[in-house]
Design an enzyme around this catalytic site. Structure first.
Site, mmCIF file in Angstrom:
data_model
loop_
_atom_site.group_PDB
_atom_site.id
_atom_site.type_symbol
_atom_site.label_atom_id
_atom_site.label_comp_id
_atom_site.label_asym_id
_atom_site.label_seq_id
_atom_site.Cartn_x
_atom_site.Cartn_y
_atom_site.Cartn_z
ATOM 1 C CB VAL A 146 19.371 -26.029 41.925
ATOM 2 C CG1 VAL A 146 20.436 -26.671 41.031
ATOM 3 C CG2 VAL A 146 20.033 -25.227 43.037
ATOM 4 C CG ASN A 174 18.476 -30.464 34.792
ATOM 5 O OD1 ASN A 174 19.262 -31.220 35.333
ATOM 6 N ND2 ASN A 174 17.165 -30.665 34.822
ATOM 7 C CG ASN A 211 19.689 -20.503 33.712
ATOM 8 O OD1 ASN A 211 20.856 -20.227 33.447
ATOM 9 N ND2 ASN A 211 18.720 -20.416 32.832
ATOM 10 C CG ASP A 213 10.993 -27.475 39.187
ATOM 11 O OD1 ASP A 213 10.540 -28.596 39.534
ATOM 12 O OD2 ASP A 213 11.530 -27.285 38.084
ATOM 13 C CB THR A 273 21.680 -22.285 6.747
ATOM 14 O OG1 THR A 273 21.819 -22.809 5.433
ATOM 15 C CG2 THR A 273 21.584 -23.442 7.736
#
Length: 259
Positions: free
Chosen positions: A6, A8, A10, A107, A182
């Site tokens: 888990v 932030n 995906n 992780d 731009t």
């Protein structure tokens, strides 16, 4: 076994059958729990023949979003899974982490354990997630620490949110660094600027590792959700491993949690 990473941005879910990665699902880390629960349980339902007929069912969770931990745990406990949450402080005894264990993400520990298991030393691990992390392993196979930079998507969002006239653009590789409008100017600045950031951090990490040890070459492996988009253009990256974190979580379970 189901392993879940888990982040932030995906959530990556890997299903292992007979120690082989069988299925992978990537979900957005939804703030709306009802929507997340629907997608999550739809995945479980579509794979129920594989997942729920097994007698020994295990779920291993690595999470940097604590608010989702209990929510996910309840789903799997109801499905009669043994459930484990990875504790970064609990690592295999043959591995060594020279870092504040109260601050390191599970992780990053999983990535290190996956590399450590392969007996790879003098190595840099780059993980392209919400933040981009670089983790360094020395000649003895010890984890030394590394660097944390704003992720590619965060950088793009900041450019949009902190300016009055610049639009939100798709993240993509451009062939030319000279934009003609731009949008293409923003895309080229974001993409190639980020490639430059990663390569420079990797070069400096490699230089320090070579100075600390006796190696002439430092290997660099990359993983994470945006690795295929950005990593392919980084000259300092030697290999891409999409499922490095998932393999590390399996190893952490086998060598620690299952005992």
């Amino acid at each position: 076994m189901i392993v879940i990473d888990v982040g932030n941005t995906n959530i990556v879910i890997g299903v292992y059958l007979k120690k082989k990665l069988s299925k992978v699902l990537r979900l957005n880390t939804e703030k709306n729990k009802k929507k997340f629960k629907f997608e999550f349980e739809s995945f479980l339902q579509s794979n129920k023949r594989i997942l729920f007929n097994s007698k020994n069912k295990t779920c291993v969770l690595s999470s940097v979003v604590p608010s989702l931990n209990i929510f996910i745990k309840k789903i799997f406990i109801k499905k009669n899974f043994q459930f484990y949450i990875v504790n970064p402080k609990k690592i295999p005894i043959d591995a060594k982490i020279n870092y504040n264990l109260n601050q390191i993400g599970s992780d990053r520990v999983a990535n290190y354990i996956a590399i450590h298991n392969k007996k790879i030393s003098d190595c840099i691990i780059i993980d392209f997630g919400t933040a981009t992390t670089l983790d360094c392993v020395n000649a003895q196979g010890d984890y030394l620490g590394g660097a944390i930079a704003p992720g590619f998507r965060i950088s793009a969002d900041a450019l949009f949110l902190r300016t009055a006239k610049l639009p939100k653009v798709e993240l993509e590789k451009t062939e030319s660094v000279i934009g003609k409008n731009t949008i293409t100017s923003m895309q080229t600045g974001l993409y190639w600027g980020y490639v430059g950031l990663v390569d420079e951090l990797a070069r400096r990490c490699k230089s320090e590792l070579i100075t600390l040890g006796e190696a002439d070459v430092v290997h660099c492996v990359a993983t994470g959700g945006l690795v295929r988009l950005v990593g392919q253009s980084c000259s300092e990256i030697d290999d891409i491993d999409d499922y490095l974190t998932l393999r590390g979580l399996v190893l952490l379970y086998e060598r620690n949690l299952s005992k």
